[in-house]
Design an enzyme around this catalytic site. Structure first.
Site, PDB file in Angstrom:
ATOM      1  N   PHE A 131       0.851  -1.192   0.000  1.00  0.00           N
ATOM      2  CA  PHE A 131       0.000   0.000   0.000  1.00  0.00           C
ATOM      3  C   PHE A 131       0.884   1.238   0.000  1.00  0.00           C
ATOM      4  O   PHE A 131       1.735   1.410   0.881  1.00  0.00           O
ATOM      5  CB  PHE A 131      -0.938   0.046   1.208  1.00  0.00           C
ATOM      6  CG  PHE A 131      -1.860   1.244   1.149  1.00  0.00           C
ATOM      7  CD1 PHE A 131      -2.969   1.235   0.324  1.00  0.00           C
ATOM      8  CD2 PHE A 131      -1.587   2.394   1.878  1.00  0.00           C
ATOM      9  CE1 PHE A 131      -3.805   2.349   0.227  1.00  0.00           C
ATOM     10  CE2 PHE A 131      -2.415   3.508   1.785  1.00  0.00           C
ATOM     11  CZ  PHE A 131      -3.526   3.479   0.958  1.00  0.00           C
ATOM     12  N   ASP A 218       9.147   2.743   2.068  1.00  0.00           N
ATOM     13  CA  ASP A 218       7.937   3.445   2.511  1.00  0.00           C
ATOM     14  C   ASP A 218       7.781   3.167   4.005  1.00  0.00           C
ATOM     15  O   ASP A 218       7.337   2.088   4.406  1.00  0.00           O
ATOM     16  CB  ASP A 218       6.731   2.941   1.711  1.00  0.00           C
ATOM     17  CG  ASP A 218       5.422   3.616   2.128  1.00  0.00           C
ATOM     18  OD1 ASP A 218       5.371   4.179   3.240  1.00  0.00           O
ATOM     19  OD2 ASP A 218       4.453   3.552   1.345  1.00  0.00           O
ATOM     20  N   LYS A 247       2.171   9.994   8.353  1.00  0.00           N
ATOM     21  CA  LYS A 247       1.355   9.600   9.510  1.00  0.00           C
ATOM     22  C   LYS A 247       1.746  10.211  10.854  1.00  0.00           C
ATOM     23  O   LYS A 247       1.229  11.252  11.218  1.00  0.00           O
ATOM     24  CB  LYS A 247       1.275   8.070   9.572  1.00  0.00           C
ATOM     25  CG  LYS A 247       0.500   7.505   8.368  1.00  0.00           C
ATOM     26  CD  LYS A 247      -0.179   6.211   8.652  1.00  0.00           C
ATOM     27  CE  LYS A 247      -1.278   5.927   7.653  1.00  0.00           C
ATOM     28  NZ  LYS A 247      -0.865   5.211   6.457  1.00  0.00           N
TER      29      LYS A 247
HETATM   30  C1  LIG Z   1      -1.031   5.504   5.049  1.00  0.00           C
HETATM   31  C2  LIG Z   1       0.018   5.043   4.115  1.00  0.00           C
HETATM   32  C3  LIG Z   1       0.263   5.706   2.900  1.00  0.00           C
HETATM   33  C4  LIG Z   1      -0.592   6.853   2.399  1.00  0.00           C
HETATM   34  O1  LIG Z   1      -0.582   7.943   3.240  1.00  0.00           O
HETATM   35  P1  LIG Z   1      -1.706   9.119   3.041  1.00  0.00           P
HETATM   36  O2  LIG Z   1      -1.282  10.156   4.024  1.00  0.00           O
HETATM   37  O3  LIG Z   1      -3.042   8.501   3.319  1.00  0.00           O
HETATM   38  O4  LIG Z   1      -1.610   9.574   1.642  1.00  0.00           O
HETATM   39  C5  LIG Z   1       1.290   5.245   2.104  1.00  0.00           C
HETATM   40  N1  LIG Z   1       2.050   4.203   2.488  1.00  0.00           N
HETATM   41  C6  LIG Z   1       1.841   3.542   3.630  1.00  0.00           C
HETATM   42  C7  LIG Z   1       2.722   2.403   3.995  1.00  0.00           C
HETATM   43  C8  LIG Z   1       0.814   3.920   4.472  1.00  0.00           C
HETATM   44  O5  LIG Z   1       0.589   3.246   5.609  1.00  0.00           O
END
Ligand SMILES: *Cc1c(COP(=O)(O)O)cnc(C)c1O
Length: 407
Positions: A131, A218, A247
């Site tokens: 994701f 990420d 986050k």
């Molecule tokens: C939440 C998340 C995203 C996306 O972040 P947003 O602030 O919602 O755009 C991308 N990568 C990972 C691993 C995430 O947990």
């Protein structure tokens, strides 16, 4: 609260509960009912709700200066870049407003890196179940057909491989000369709390060095103490070339960051990337304060200790549960995979246990408690989760009149 469908697009399946106040790991709804928060706004409010120092710094900076634009130097942005680079060993930062935007910056760096090396159609390796966000580029990098459906054509330039499978990466290196980078989560959060083996991350590092690829991690969900280290890749003893954060960085104030090291840190030149709001004085000052508090209160260490307590507690009460297939986790990221779709548990946890959880990939209960939880609150999360699943087995076998009595 009756006509909740009124003027909002139906992008979310919302629970019929609205919180009006919070403190630490506790939340209160409109009726004054108290809840225990085991998801922290999906890994965002690591310092808990209504942290007094965060509230104070927001008020002070709002009364001083909110926004001037990146046409000018921004002191708090420079400070935050310095702080994050010192903590992580990275060298330069780009600031934006969300996780998806941080990954967009990373993807653009990979493309520039490829073009510099004469690769006209650069490809980025991404993983199944990954994701990376909801913008079109990050959705294309995401490995979840359910989230991608309806938005085709997706963006080209990604090659998808199974997660935690280094042989698949080696084969891709032989089959495709256009690969320029790997984008991967050290722990797949939305993908069901799947923890990459340290050996996989180390082998990726070696392969990227040998091939001249960028290793782009990420860490939007795993970063900033969540897994019991400042950054999850530190468990494997490696350093990425690019790392994305968001986050928890603002504890609820929107901010994202793309950090880079080595050649990747100097790829952007003026005019190639930007953001109107990105890196404004308010967001950056809040993030500096978040880091101050995390350092002072040793929250990564605390997440490691509380994470042990959470995982061992869950294993103790749920290991022999007939529906539980696996309990996985690292630090304060925990997943309980069931043998069936359990999305109804989110609403039941709220109503029956006054507990906030999420379910990801339809069958995995995901727990992401704030890093400031007390040990007793962690034990309480374990107890409420156990009661929730105990009720679930009873509920599914109980005759109808028993269910009525329980309700
Ligand atoms: C939440 C998340 C995203 C996306 O972040 P947003 O602030 O919602 O755009 C991308 N990568 C990972 C691993 C995430 O947990």
């Amino acid at each position: 609260m009756q006509s909740i469908h009124s003027r909002l697009m139906r992008a979310y399946a919302r629970q019929p509960v609205s919180f009006v106040r919070g403190s630490g790991a506790c939340l209160w709804d409109e009726c004054g009912r108290e809840y225990l928060d085991a998801i922290a706004g999906v890994a965002v409010t690591s310092l808990g709700h209504a942290h007094p120092e965060i509230a104070a710094v927001i008020a002070e900076q709002a009364a001083t200066l909110l926004h001037t634009s990146n046409v000018f130097r921004i002191g708090w942005q420079e400070q935050l870049g310095e702080r994050l680079c010192t903590l992580s060993g990275m060298e330069k930062a780009f600031f934006c407003n969300s996780g998806a935007e941080a990954n967009e910056a990373a993807i653009k760096l990979a493309r520039l890196h490829g073009q510099r090396r004469g690769v006209a159609r650069p490809q980025i390796l991404v993983m199944e179940n990954a994701f990376h966000g909801r913008t079109l580029a990050t959705l294309s990098a995401t490995g979840n057909p359910a989230k991608q459906g309806g938005f085709e054509p997706l963006m080209p330039g990604f090659v998808r491989l199974p997660y935690d499978d280094i042989e698949a990466v080696r084969r891709a290196a032989q089959d495709c000369a256009d690969i320029v980078a790997v984008l991967v989560e050290p722990v797949q959060g939305e993908g069901g709390i799947r923890v990459a083996s340290p050996g996989y991350l180390r082998a990726l590092r070696e392969l990227c060095d040998r091939q001249g690829w960028l290793l782009m991690l990420d860490e939007i969900q795993t970063g900033l103490g969540r897994t019991g280290a400042w950054f999850a890749h530190q468990h494997a003893g490696i350093e990425p070339d690019v790392m994305t954060l968001a986050k928890a960085l603002g504890n609820g104030f929107p901010i994202g960051a793309c950090l880079a090291r080595g050649a990747a840190a100097d790829l952007f030149s003026p005019g190639q990337h930007g953001s109107t709001f990105g890196g404004n004085p308010l967001a950056c000052r809040v993030a500096c304060t978040v880091l101050d508090i995390m350092v002072r209160d040793e929250l990564p260490q605390r997440a490691a200790e509380l994470g042990e307590r959470l995982l061992s507690g869950l294993r103790r009460v749920l290991d022999s549960h007939p529906q539980v297939q696996a309990i996985r986790g690292l630090g304060l990221m925990a997943g309980i995979e069931l043998d069936r779709n359990c999305q109804d548990l989110v609403g039941r946890a709220l109503a029956e246990q006054q507990l906030l959880i999420t379910v990801t990939r339809e069958r995995t209960i995901r727990l992401l408690p704030p890093l400031v939880c007390s040990g007793a609150q962690i034990d309480d999360i374990v107890a409420r989760t156990a009661r929730l699943l105990a009720l679930d087995t009873e509920g599914s076998t109980a005759p109808p009149h028993m269910e009525d009595a329980a309700a």
